[in-house]
Design an enzyme around this catalytic site. Structure first.
Site, PDB file in Angstrom:
ATOM      1  N   TYR A  12       0.816  -1.226   0.000  1.00 37.15           N
ATOM      2  CA  TYR A  12       0.000   0.000   0.000  1.00 37.15           C
ATOM      3  C   TYR A  12       0.848   1.275   0.000  1.00 37.15           C
ATOM      4  O   TYR A  12       0.768   2.089  -0.917  1.00 37.15           O
ATOM      5  CB  TYR A  12      -0.940  -0.047   1.200  1.00 37.15           C
ATOM      6  CG  TYR A  12      -1.758   1.191   1.437  1.00 37.15           C
ATOM      7  CD1 TYR A  12      -2.404   1.852   0.391  1.00 37.15           C
ATOM      8  CD2 TYR A  12      -1.901   1.700   2.724  1.00 37.15           C
ATOM      9  CE1 TYR A  12      -3.176   2.985   0.626  1.00 37.15           C
ATOM     10  CE2 TYR A  12      -2.670   2.832   2.967  1.00 37.15           C
ATOM     11  CZ  TYR A  12      -3.299   3.468   1.918  1.00 37.15           C
ATOM     12  OH  TYR A  12      -4.046   4.587   2.157  1.00 37.15           O
ATOM     13  N   LEU A  39       5.138 -10.500  -2.867  1.00 32.06           N
ATOM     14  CA  LEU A  39       3.754 -10.523  -3.370  1.00 32.06           C
ATOM     15  C   LEU A  39       2.811 -11.320  -2.475  1.00 32.06           C
ATOM     16  O   LEU A  39       1.766 -11.779  -2.940  1.00 32.06           O
ATOM     17  CB  LEU A  39       3.704 -11.058  -4.814  1.00 32.06           C
ATOM     18  CG  LEU A  39       4.502 -10.231  -5.832  1.00 32.06           C
ATOM     19  CD1 LEU A  39       4.418 -10.875  -7.222  1.00 32.06           C
ATOM     20  CD2 LEU A  39       3.990  -8.788  -5.911  1.00 32.06           C
ATOM     21  N   TYR A  96       5.485  -5.923  17.074  1.00 36.14           N
ATOM     22  CA  TYR A  96       5.573  -5.175  15.817  1.00 36.14           C
ATOM     23  C   TYR A  96       6.372  -3.889  16.023  1.00 36.14           C
ATOM     24  O   TYR A  96       7.350  -3.616  15.314  1.00 36.14           O
ATOM     25  CB  TYR A  96       4.171  -4.852  15.276  1.00 36.14           C
ATOM     26  CG  TYR A  96       4.209  -3.842  14.161  1.00 36.14           C
ATOM     27  CD1 TYR A  96       4.800  -4.153  12.947  1.00 36.14           C
ATOM     28  CD2 TYR A  96       3.684  -2.557  14.343  1.00 36.14           C
ATOM     29  CE1 TYR A  96       4.877  -3.208  11.929  1.00 36.14           C
ATOM     30  CE2 TYR A  96       3.754  -1.615  13.334  1.00 36.14           C
ATOM     31  CZ  TYR A  96       4.351  -1.941  12.136  1.00 36.14           C
ATOM     32  OH  TYR A  96       4.430  -0.998  11.146  1.00 36.14           O
ATOM     33  N   HIS A 122      -8.110  -2.198   8.418  1.00 34.32           N
ATOM     34  CA  HIS A 122      -8.010  -0.760   8.677  1.00 34.32           C
ATOM     35  C   HIS A 122      -9.364  -0.063   8.620  1.00 34.32           C
ATOM     36  O   HIS A 122     -10.239  -0.452   7.849  1.00 34.32           O
ATOM     37  CB  HIS A 122      -7.018  -0.123   7.702  1.00 34.32           C
ATOM     38  CG  HIS A 122      -5.623  -0.623   7.912  1.00 34.32           C
ATOM     39  ND1 HIS A 122      -5.025  -1.515   7.065  1.00 34.32           N
ATOM     40  CD2 HIS A 122      -4.752  -0.402   8.915  1.00 34.32           C
ATOM     41  CE1 HIS A 122      -3.820  -1.813   7.534  1.00 34.32           C
ATOM     42  NE2 HIS A 122      -3.631  -1.156   8.662  1.00 34.32           N
ATOM     43  N   GLY A 165      -4.466  -3.419  22.886  1.00 31.87           N
ATOM     44  CA  GLY A 165      -3.292  -2.688  22.430  1.00 31.87           C
ATOM     45  C   GLY A 165      -3.581  -1.330  21.798  1.00 31.87           C
ATOM     46  O   GLY A 165      -2.646  -0.624  21.419  1.00 31.87           O
TER      47      GLY A 165
HETATM   48  N1  UDP Z   1     -11.132   0.531  14.404  1.00 32.54           N
HETATM   49  C1  UDP Z   1     -12.459   0.215  14.687  1.00 32.54           C
HETATM   50  N2  UDP Z   1     -13.049  -0.781  13.973  1.00 32.54           N
HETATM   51  C2  UDP Z   1     -12.408  -1.492  12.988  1.00 32.54           C
HETATM   52  C3  UDP Z   1     -11.061  -1.150  12.698  1.00 32.54           C
HETATM   53  C4  UDP Z   1     -10.459  -0.131  13.424  1.00 32.54           C
HETATM   54  O1  UDP Z   1     -13.068   0.824  15.560  1.00 32.54           O
HETATM   55  O2  UDP Z   1     -13.007  -2.408  12.399  1.00 32.54           O
HETATM   56  C5  UDP Z   1     -10.467   1.611  15.144  1.00 32.54           C
HETATM   57  C6  UDP Z   1      -9.237   1.148  15.907  1.00 32.54           C
HETATM   58  O3  UDP Z   1      -9.592   0.738  17.204  1.00 32.54           O
HETATM   59  C7  UDP Z   1      -8.391   2.425  15.918  1.00 32.54           C
HETATM   60  C8  UDP Z   1      -8.780   3.139  14.632  1.00 32.54           C
HETATM   61  O4  UDP Z   1     -10.006   2.560  14.226  1.00 32.54           O
HETATM   62  O5  UDP Z   1      -8.749   3.241  17.011  1.00 32.54           O
HETATM   63  C9  UDP Z   1      -7.753   2.957  13.518  1.00 32.54           C
HETATM   64  O6  UDP Z   1      -7.468   1.569  13.396  1.00 32.54           O
HETATM   65  P1  UDP Z   1      -6.623   0.983  12.196  1.00 32.54           P
HETATM   66  O7  UDP Z   1      -6.588  -0.498  12.360  1.00 32.54           O
HETATM   67  O8  UDP Z   1      -7.130   1.535  10.917  1.00 32.54           O
HETATM   68  O9  UDP Z   1      -5.172   1.613  12.411  1.00 32.54           O
HETATM   69  P2  UDP Z   1      -4.186   1.575  13.687  1.00 32.54           P
HETATM   70  O10 UDP Z   1      -4.481   2.835  14.452  1.00 32.54           O
HETATM   71  O11 UDP Z   1      -4.440   0.322  14.458  1.00 32.54           O
HETATM   72  O12 UDP Z   1      -2.832   1.611  13.058  1.00 32.54           O
END
Ligand code: UDP
Length: 329
Positions: A12, A34, A142, A190, A283
């Site tokens: 991405y 890939l 990570y 995401h 987390g």
């Molecule tokens: N989030 C959510 N529902 C989902 C996916 C993500 O509420 O199905 C929330 C997640 O808890 C975080 C924000 O959206 O607060 C962004 O999450 P993402 O996984 O996109 O990115 P991260 O912040 O983990 O890198």
């Protein structure tokens, strides 16, 4: 014009950097296994080498085929939650293979290295917005794996003179404004693409991971940065390496809550997004927002698409046009 090697350039963020390099007239080779990346994400004109980072012979062959002006290293596993279940897998794939890549770059005389690092280095930060001086305390294997690479690069510079830029991404989002690339993860985890899919009725609803955080509306706040602005920051950081190695936090400096993202997708799409509040995701810190002034001051970088509406508009356009992503699975 430069000649650049981009590991993970079919992924991405990597593929948006490849577009930025090629738009600037450079020559690009992508090195990608890939598994998460897509063949179709590599633009015509870039060379693709489909190989594992662990394949020492393939890696040495491409590095020997220099000279390279820089290596951009994106190839990595990137899911915090998965890393909490498979710590050694993350440490081996990201840290061990990354250190081996850095060593090989030194051996082949590569002068500059740009690392995709992460805001996950900060765990639960004490200060918002988060500056480069914030206490480092990765909350996951990570984040730890990226910290190990930052430290390896510190020693690679000190002992071997390899100049490096460690770029700690906040939340990459959006898509190429011209529609040439976008976000396509499998499985998708995401927020923005999932909310868009809910708006397009490609999934029944979006699960909101907790609304009891200490934020104004109770949902988590993140710094969503347009992926093309992120790519541009790599070019700026690369130029800055003339003066020495650098580390930058990379975000817009503005935060948006999960509920604000959902409302923005509703506004952009003109559709209702069914949302359900569920429990917190392990987390997740309440707020992650970058202080990006060091990057702006030292490199002259400024985001072109720093408003959430534009970010969501580009993400929506790409996802609507590509219901099955890159269609190459
Ligand atoms: N989030 C959510 N529902 C989902 C996916 C993500 O509420 O199905 C929330 C997640 O808890 C975080 C924000 O959206 O607060 C962004 O999450 P993402 O996984 O996109 O990115 P991260 O912040 O983990 O890198």
């Amino acid at each position: 014009m430069g000649r650049y090697l981009v590991t993970g350039g079919a992924g991405y963020v990597g593929c948006h950097l490849v577009l930025a390099l090629m738009d600037a007239g450079h020559t690009v080779t992508v090195y990608d296994n890939l598994r998460q990346g897509h063949r179709a994400a590599v633009p015509p004109g870039a060379t693709l080498i489909a190989a594992e980072l662990a394949d020492v012979a393939a890696l040495n062959a491409v590095l020997a085929d220099g000279p390279w002006d820089a290596v951009f290293h994106f190839a990595a596993l990137s899911l915090v939650g998965e890393s909490m279940k498979r710590p050694f897998h993350y440490l081996m794939e990201n840290a061990a293979l990354g250190i081996r890549l850095i060593e090989a770059c030194v051996a082949h005389g590569v002068p500059r290295f740009v690392l995709s690092s992460t805001a996950a280095l900060f765990g639960n930060p004490e200060h918002i917005p988060i500056s480069e001086d914030e206490r480092i305390d990765p909350g996951s294997p990570y984040g730890e794996s990226k910290l190990m690479l930052e430290r390896a690069l510190f020693w690679a510079d000190r002992i071997h003179g390899l100049r490096s830029a460690c770029l700690r991404y906040f939340n990459a989002a959006g898509a190429d404004p011209a529609g040439r690339a976008g976000e396509d993860h499998n499985p998708e985890t995401h927020l923005i693409p999932l909310v868009i899919d809910a708006a397009l009725a490609r999934r029944p609803e979006i699960a909101v991971f907790g609304d009891d955080y200490p934020t104004p509306d109770g949902t988590c706040i993140r710094d969503y940065i347009h992926v093309s602005d992120l790519a541009e920051a790599h070019l700026r950081a690369l130029a800055r390496l003339e003066e020495g190695s650098v580390t930058y936090n990379l975000g817009n400096g503005a935060g948006h809550s999960v509920k604000q993202v959902i409302r923005m997708v509703e506004q952009v799409s003109g559709r209702t997004v069914p949302a359900r509040i569920v429990g917190r995701r392990a987390g997740d810190p309440a707020i992650l927002v970058a202080a990006s002034d060091k990057l702006r001051r030292e490199t002259g970088w400024a985001p072109r698409y720093d408003d959430l509406e534009t970010i969501v508009t580009h993400a929506f356009a790409w996802r609507q046009a590509h219901p099955r992503g890159y269609d190459d699975r």
